[in-house]
Design an enzyme around this catalytic site. Structure first.
Site, mmCIF file in Angstrom:
data_model
loop_
_atom_site.group_PDB
_atom_site.id
_atom_site.type_symbol
_atom_site.label_atom_id
_atom_site.label_comp_id
_atom_site.label_asym_id
_atom_site.label_seq_id
_atom_site.Cartn_x
_atom_site.Cartn_y
_atom_site.Cartn_z
ATOM 1 N N PRO A 1 0.833 -1.262 -0.139
ATOM 2 C CA PRO A 1 -0.006 -0.001 -0.052
ATOM 3 C C PRO A 1 0.870 1.349 0.064
ATOM 4 O O PRO A 1 0.192 2.316 -0.613
ATOM 5 C CB PRO A 1 -0.814 -0.012 1.290
ATOM 6 C CG PRO A 1 -0.975 -1.612 1.412
ATOM 7 C CD PRO A 1 0.419 -2.078 1.055
ATOM 8 N N ALA B 1 4.220 1.055 -0.812
ATOM 9 C CA ALA B 1 5.513 0.838 -1.458
ATOM 10 C C ALA B 1 5.186 0.248 -2.749
ATOM 11 O O ALA B 1 5.187 -1.029 -2.829
ATOM 12 C CB ALA B 1 6.742 -0.111 -0.731
ATOM 13 N N GLY B 2 5.056 1.188 -3.959
ATOM 14 C CA GLY B 2 4.858 0.548 -5.300
ATOM 15 C C GLY B 2 6.014 0.481 -5.970
ATOM 16 O O GLY B 2 7.071 -0.076 -5.826
ATOM 17 N N ARG C 1 -16.996 -0.219 -43.349
ATOM 18 C CA ARG C 1 -17.842 0.930 -43.205
ATOM 19 C C ARG C 1 -17.766 1.902 -44.112
ATOM 20 O O ARG C 1 -16.875 2.381 -44.468
ATOM 21 C CB ARG C 1 -17.451 1.628 -41.574
ATOM 22 C CG ARG C 1 -18.058 2.776 -41.414
ATOM 23 C CD ARG C 1 -19.612 2.371 -40.908
ATOM 24 N NE ARG C 1 -20.366 3.455 -40.459
ATOM 25 C CZ ARG C 1 -21.311 3.606 -39.936
ATOM 26 N NH1 ARG C 1 -22.306 2.694 -40.079
ATOM 27 N NH2 ARG C 1 -21.962 4.699 -39.273
ATOM 28 N N SER D 1 5.246 3.949 -16.714
ATOM 29 C CA SER D 1 6.149 4.654 -17.731
ATOM 30 C C SER D 1 6.956 5.621 -17.118
ATOM 31 O O SER D 1 7.997 5.934 -17.685
ATOM 32 C CB SER D 1 4.896 5.260 -18.643
ATOM 33 O OG SER D 1 4.528 4.344 -19.587
ATOM 34 N N GLY E 1 -18.972 6.154 -32.602
ATOM 35 C CA GLY E 1 -19.954 5.661 -31.529
ATOM 36 C C GLY E 1 -19.844 4.277 -31.401
ATOM 37 O O GLY E 1 -19.946 3.669 -30.099
ATOM 38 N N GLU F 1 4.337 -3.293 -13.081
ATOM 39 C CA GLU F 1 5.629 -3.699 -13.445
ATOM 40 C C GLU F 1 6.710 -2.632 -13.804
ATOM 41 O O GLU F 1 7.424 -2.710 -14.720
ATOM 42 C CB GLU F 1 5.728 -4.888 -14.235
ATOM 43 C CG GLU F 1 5.118 -6.198 -13.580
ATOM 44 C CD GLU F 1 5.513 -7.567 -14.631
ATOM 45 O OE1 GLU F 1 6.748 -7.580 -14.889
ATOM 46 O OE2 GLU F 1 4.493 -8.265 -14.910
ATOM 47 N N GLY F 2 6.271 -1.585 -13.120
ATOM 48 C CA GLY F 2 7.259 -0.293 -13.492
ATOM 49 C C GLY F 2 6.503 0.601 -14.396
ATOM 50 O O GLY F 2 6.024 0.419 -15.477
#
Length: 408
Positions: A132, A134-135, A292, A391, A365, A388-389
């Site tokens: 919580p 410590a990321g 389309r 940007s 849309g 995992e880190g």
């Protein structure tokens, strides 16, 4: 030593086509259902186990591919199918990498097979590092592991968060602090065997994307594990801590910790996941633009659409090349002297976010509704720039590597 090549050999092409078929026939048809249910897709994982995709043997074959392209090729195809389901299939791999990167041969042989189980009794595993508070700031980790010498046991206490398969896994790999005075250098990784008292699941997160992948807190309360569950063994740990203390006293070079070794090994693989999601969104947008019609002609006839698709494809191919280069460097023992692993993860992650957003724009849309898969792909892509880190952390790693300065 394998030379770098952009051409897959015949065996790799066969594996790629096999994985693509599984992704198209099994994963994609189930994607919307499990995204809505926000539950682990056990039936799909079992199907993957039956055909040999979810297994130690398959993972090892790709991991030890001498060209380095086995893992990124596999990740791209599975995540092309669906990111949430694919992460449920490959999430155990992060725990396996944690053991491969830090464990002894005996630990690798003992624990990795238990992470997968077998066809009749499929298991998953979890790698538990983030907390919580410590990321990205791994030096702030609070989960402690204290050695009880009399019993040759380690006692773990703390709370982990954002753990893929956390709480539902059989085997948990937990990173904990063994020497608080050394900051991030005082960490070690531990195996928590199935059924160990004191480990429980905390909050299960309801997520924006990758909803078919289980993400939860893991609570550790006086969890006791045998000394043999310390990855690498106590002798190796004591030696590493002694070097770290000596270098700290001299103000010397940095020492990698157990969690960082795992993330460094997995960053190109995460980049490959992002490439798969981006490619899937691009293909959906390309097909839509071809069929389309507006004002009497397909919308791809308009430069505003065609140029977007050209940019999307260019960015995807560039991302794949960065991922393949980093994967090849890793398997052939070349150092990431310019943070090539972080480069691959950064560029591929940002590409996935951008390409999936462009796909929604091309579909208009329709792209904003759940009737079309690009909406889900866009939600899924957001995770690649975070886990995992982030940007921002990748840019920091790259900048520090290039400059040699402690940029903050």
């Amino acid at each position: 030593m394998a030379e770098f090549t952009m051409e897959l050999n015949d065996e790799q092409k066969e594996v790629r086509d096999w994985l693509h078929g599984f992704a198209a026939d099994v994963i994609r048809p189930a994607a919307a259902e499990w995204d809505e249910r926000e539950e682990t897709p056990w039936p799909v994982i079992q199907e993957a186990a039956k055909v040999g995709i979810y297994s130690l043997d398959f993972y090892a074959q790709q991991y030890f591919d001498p060209t380095g392209l086995g893992i990124p090729m596999a990740m791209e195809e599975l995540f092309w199918g669906d990111a949430g389901i694919a992460l449920s299939i490959v999430g155990t791999g992060l725990a396996a990498v944690g053991v491969l990167a830090n464990g002894t041969e005996e630990q690798i042989g003992t624990w990795i097979p238990q992470m997968y189980g077998d066809v009749n009794d499929v298991k998953v595993a979890a790698f538990c590092s983030s907390e919580p508070d410590a990321g990205s700031d791994v030096a702030s980790m609070r989960t402690r592991a204290v050695y009880d010498e009399a019993k040759d046991e380690w006692v773990l206490n703390g709370t982990k968060t954002w753990a893929t398969n956390g709480g539902i896994a059989g085997v948990h790999v937990v990173v904990a602090v063994v020497d608080p005075g050394l900051g991030s250098k005082g960490h070690a990784s531990f195996i928590v065997p199935p059924g160990t008292p004191g480990l429980s699941q905390g909050q299960k997160f309801k997520k924006h994307g990758i909803r078919a992948s289980h993400t939860a807190e893991v609570v550790l309360e006086d969890v006791r594990v045998p000394g043999s569950c310390l990855l690498g063994g106590k002798e190796k740990l004591d030696e590493r801590l002694a070097r770290a203390r000596e270098r700290a006293a001299k103000g010397g070079e940095r020492v990698k910790n157990a969690a960082m070794a795992t993330f460094e090994a997995s960053r190109p693989a995460v980049g490959a996941m992002a490439v798969g999601t981006a490619r899937a969104a691009y293909e959906e947008a390309l097909e839509y633009a071809r069929t389309r019609e507006q004002f009497g002609r397909p919308i791809i006839d308009n430069q505003g659409v065609a140029f977007q698709l050209a940019d999307m494809r260019t960015q995807i191919d560039a991302a794949r090349l960065l991922v393949w280069r980093a994967s090849w460097m890793a398997v052939t023992g070349r150092k990431f002297e310019n943070a090539e692993g972080s480069m691959s993860k950064l560029f591929a992650s940002e590409t996935a976010k951008k390409v999936t957003a462009q796909a929604i724009q091309i579909l208009g849309g329709n792209g904003y509704t759940r009737e079309y898969p690009v909406e889900r792909m866009h939600r899924d892509a957001a995770i690649y720039t975070i886990f995992e880190g982030t940007s921002e952390i990748q840019r920091l790693v790259i900048a520090r590597t290039l400059s040699g300065l402690p940029i903050r």
